[in-house]
Each structure stands twice: as C-alpha cells, then as structure tokens.
Scaffold this motif. Sequence first.
Motif, PDB file in Angstrom:
ATOM      1  N   ASP A 142     -10.399 -12.383  -9.577  1.00  0.00           N
ATOM      2  CA  ASP A 142     -10.650 -11.522  -8.428  1.00  0.00           C
ATOM      3  C   ASP A 142      -9.385 -10.819  -7.941  1.00  0.00           C
ATOM      4  O   ASP A 142      -9.398 -10.157  -6.904  1.00  0.00           O
ATOM      5  CB  ASP A 142     -11.254 -12.329  -7.275  1.00  0.00           C
ATOM      6  CG  ASP A 142     -10.311 -13.425  -6.774  1.00  0.00           C
ATOM      7  OD1 ASP A 142      -9.337 -13.747  -7.492  1.00  0.00           O
ATOM      8  OD2 ASP A 142     -10.549 -13.961  -5.680  1.00  0.00           O
ATOM      9  N   ASP A 145      -5.232   3.233   4.712  1.00  0.00           N
ATOM     10  CA  ASP A 145      -5.782   3.485   6.051  1.00  0.00           C
ATOM     11  C   ASP A 145      -4.714   3.282   7.122  1.00  0.00           C
ATOM     12  O   ASP A 145      -4.600   4.085   8.059  1.00  0.00           O
ATOM     13  CB  ASP A 145      -6.973   2.557   6.312  1.00  0.00           C
ATOM     14  CG  ASP A 145      -8.174   2.892   5.440  1.00  0.00           C
ATOM     15  OD1 ASP A 145      -8.244   4.038   4.956  1.00  0.00           O
ATOM     16  OD2 ASP A 145      -9.031   2.008   5.238  1.00  0.00           O
ATOM     17  N   THR A 200      -6.258   0.001  -0.459  1.00  0.00           N
ATOM     18  CA  THR A 200      -7.141   0.789   0.408  1.00  0.00           C
ATOM     19  C   THR A 200      -6.818   0.544   1.877  1.00  0.00           C
ATOM     20  O   THR A 200      -6.770   1.481   2.686  1.00  0.00           O
ATOM     21  CB  THR A 200      -8.616   0.433   0.132  1.00  0.00           C
ATOM     22  OG1 THR A 200      -8.919   0.705  -1.242  1.00  0.00           O
ATOM     23  CG2 THR A 200      -9.545   1.250   1.021  1.00  0.00           C
ATOM     24  N   THR A 201      -6.568  -0.722   2.221  1.00  0.00           N
ATOM     25  CA  THR A 201      -6.204  -1.062   3.600  1.00  0.00           C
ATOM     26  C   THR A 201      -4.871  -0.432   3.988  1.00  0.00           C
ATOM     27  O   THR A 201      -4.724   0.122   5.091  1.00  0.00           O
ATOM     28  CB  THR A 201      -6.124  -2.591   3.765  1.00  0.00           C
ATOM     29  OG1 THR A 201      -7.391  -3.171   3.440  1.00  0.00           O
ATOM     30  CG2 THR A 201      -5.757  -2.959   5.196  1.00  0.00           C
ATOM     31  N   GLU A 251      -8.912   7.431  -6.978  1.00  0.00           N
ATOM     32  CA  GLU A 251      -9.159   6.022  -6.709  1.00  0.00           C
ATOM     33  C   GLU A 251      -8.297   5.165  -7.627  1.00  0.00           C
ATOM     34  O   GLU A 251      -7.524   5.679  -8.441  1.00  0.00           O
ATOM     35  CB  GLU A 251     -10.640   5.704  -6.952  1.00  0.00           C
ATOM     36  CG  GLU A 251     -11.081   6.036  -8.368  1.00  0.00           C
ATOM     37  CD  GLU A 251     -12.575   5.892  -8.589  1.00  0.00           C
ATOM     38  OE1 GLU A 251     -12.992   5.942  -9.752  1.00  0.00           O
ATOM     39  OE2 GLU A 251     -13.308   5.730  -7.605  1.00  0.00           O
ATOM     40  N   PRO A 275      -9.673  -6.672  -7.931  1.00  0.00           N
ATOM     41  CA  PRO A 275     -10.400  -6.165  -6.758  1.00  0.00           C
ATOM     42  C   PRO A 275      -9.653  -6.424  -5.452  1.00  0.00           C
ATOM     43  O   PRO A 275      -9.674  -5.590  -4.539  1.00  0.00           O
ATOM     44  CB  PRO A 275     -11.722  -6.940  -6.804  1.00  0.00           C
ATOM     45  CG  PRO A 275     -11.895  -7.315  -8.233  1.00  0.00           C
ATOM     46  CD  PRO A 275     -10.512  -7.580  -8.740  1.00  0.00           C
ATOM     47  N   GLN A 276      -8.982  -7.574  -5.372  1.00  0.00           N
ATOM     48  CA  GLN A 276      -8.193  -7.892  -4.177  1.00  0.00           C
ATOM     49  C   GLN A 276      -7.054  -6.888  -4.013  1.00  0.00           C
ATOM     50  O   GLN A 276      -6.788  -6.400  -2.909  1.00  0.00           O
ATOM     51  CB  GLN A 276      -7.634  -9.307  -4.283  1.00  0.00           C
ATOM     52  CG  GLN A 276      -6.774  -9.725  -3.089  1.00  0.00           C
ATOM     53  CD  GLN A 276      -6.100 -11.073  -3.308  1.00  0.00           C
ATOM     54  OE1 GLN A 276      -6.318 -11.733  -4.314  1.00  0.00           O
ATOM     55  NE2 GLN A 276      -5.265 -11.476  -2.367  1.00  0.00           N
ATOM     56  N   THR A 291      -6.922  -3.832  -5.219  1.00  0.00           N
ATOM     57  CA  THR A 291      -7.505  -2.540  -4.855  1.00  0.00           C
ATOM     58  C   THR A 291      -7.836  -2.494  -3.372  1.00  0.00           C
ATOM     59  O   THR A 291      -7.586  -1.494  -2.690  1.00  0.00           O
ATOM     60  CB  THR A 291      -8.775  -2.277  -5.683  1.00  0.00           C
ATOM     61  OG1 THR A 291      -8.448  -2.328  -7.075  1.00  0.00           O
ATOM     62  CG2 THR A 291      -9.363  -0.915  -5.363  1.00  0.00           C
ATOM     63  N   GLY A 292      -8.378  -3.601  -2.860  1.00  0.00           N
ATOM     64  CA  GLY A 292      -8.690  -3.674  -1.438  1.00  0.00           C
ATOM     65  C   GLY A 292      -7.444  -3.600  -0.570  1.00  0.00           C
ATOM     66  O   GLY A 292      -7.446  -2.954   0.491  1.00  0.00           O
ATOM     67  N   LEU A 293      -6.368  -4.253  -1.012  1.00  0.00           N
ATOM     68  CA  LEU A 293      -5.104  -4.213  -0.272  1.00  0.00           C
ATOM     69  C   LEU A 293      -4.565  -2.786  -0.179  1.00  0.00           C
ATOM     70  O   LEU A 293      -4.120  -2.337   0.884  1.00  0.00           O
ATOM     71  CB  LEU A 293      -4.064  -5.101  -0.959  1.00  0.00           C
ATOM     72  CG  LEU A 293      -4.183  -6.611  -0.756  1.00  0.00           C
ATOM     73  CD1 LEU A 293      -3.212  -7.338  -1.679  1.00  0.00           C
ATOM     74  CD2 LEU A 293      -3.899  -6.979   0.697  1.00  0.00           C
TER      75      LEU A 293
END
Length: 293
Positions: free
Chosen positions: A144, A158, A154-155, A200, A147-148, A150-152
């Motif tokens: 995982d 922002d 993205t955060t 992305e 995906p983790q 990628t999420g970091l």
Amino acid sequence: MINSLKQLYPNSLLNPIDLKRPEDYYHFQALENSLFIPLCELKNDQIKLLNIFSENSTSTTNSLPANPIEESWYQFLTKNSPAVPSGAESVRILQLDFYKLPEQFAYDIWKDTLKDSLDAIITILSLNERRLLVILDADRLENDTVPQLTGLITTLDDDFEVATRGIIGQIHRVSQALPSLYENELMLFNQAIQSDIFKEIQYLSDTLLNEIGHEATAQQPILANLRQQILSNSEYEATIRTLFAHRGNLTQAAEALFVHRNTLTYRMNKFTKESGFNLQHLPDLIICYLASN
C-alpha cells in the motif's frame, strides 16, 4: 558544432533569453553558446553522444545536492559516476514534475515534509525548480506504499497550492545498469508530460501502454480506424479510459463517470454495436484503451 546541431534539431533554441520550462530541454553548452534541444526529440543514444561533446550536459537551473547521500545518487544517476550508492539493494524511482507553481513556493519544506512522511524514501534529488527524483528503497515498500505516497503528494499539493504529476518506475537492482534504466524511464516521462491529459501520479506500466498504443496505432490501420471511432465520441473515450482505470469494474466506473450503471451498460452496448469491440471482454478493452491514446 552548435550550428550543425541547430540544423539537425530545427526546434531547438539558441541562447534563449527567457526559456519556459527548461526541464523539457537538453542543454548543450559550447563555449559561450547554449543550445536547448527538446527532450522529446532525443533518444537515449543521442543523449549519450551529446554528453560526450557537451561541456555542460545539464540545465543551467540545476541545483547541487545538499548532502552526501544526495550527492552520491545525483552523480551516479546523472553524471555517469561509477561509484554505486550503498544502503539499498533495489530501488524504485519516482519522477515528479511541478506543472503548476505559485509565485511563492516553500520548495525545501515541501521536500522535507514528503521525506519525513515515508520511511522508504532514501533521498530526494532536486534536478531543477520543477523536477524531483524520489529514490525509494524497494525492500521497505509495502503493497500500500505507492497509493499512500500518491495520497501524500495530493495532500501536499493542496496544502502548498501546487500541482504535481509523476511516474513511478519499476523496481531495479542498484547496479551499474541502473543509470541506463533510469534514462529510459526519464525518456518515457519526458514524452508523457508533452500531453495535457497527463496531470497525475501514474505507474510506468500505464506510460508504457500509452507508448505501445501510439506505436501500434501508427502501424496498424485497423487500430487507426478504431481510434477515429473512439475519439469522434467523447462519451466513448471517457467510458473506455474510466473502465480501464477501474479494471473493468462497472460499478466503480459508473460512479467515476457520475452516471447510473444502466447508462454505462447502454453506452458500452452501443459502442459494441458500432465497432464490434466488447468492452466487457478484457482483451477488447485493452485494445480500445491502447487505440485511444
């Protein structure tokens, strides 16, 4: 030499005053002249040949690594240093490109925050103000982790009001072969970012599929015809891309498209009737996805 290269690469820029996106160019330096050649026009062997003749084969905006670990990886991957970095048997390289930056960007804080958030990160190399290489220890990556990661990112995008795209490379052993493998992944990345659609973090396999799709479409008239059918209808294009992204799962694809599952099924049946390709059949879906790129 410069004039000859300018003739070989007519889209190159000689001594540009205000170069937009320098990371998209190969910088060839000869005495007081600078020639910037679009990376998308160069193959790996051409870059190697240019490196031999160039007095400075990197962009003038490149920043030097700040610590010994960064220095060793920077020299190994970009300067053909024979010294293989220690500390990891296998790595995965994440290439990042900031395609949207605010006027005031806390670059170092962004990097440090990402590095502190994931133990698998060995180091982060700054190639220039828009390009980063994240070196990941493959042995410390969990299923995982990507995906983790990628999420970091993205955060962070922002929080820092930036926009980042990138390619997660394959797992490679740390050996003398790694720089050439990295060059190949870099070439694919440079080709991918020429597309406005690419905004992305994606796997290298997705980029390879796109590249294979371009080559196959150019060589096979039947795929070229299929591509015209798909691109002539925006619903077909969105349906195929979304179905592929969700591995053929109709429920997830319908949610992503903001339509009812029955509506999605209707579109798929309509496409099958017009093209003969059944999007519920995995080989057909893959072929249509390749043709659409």
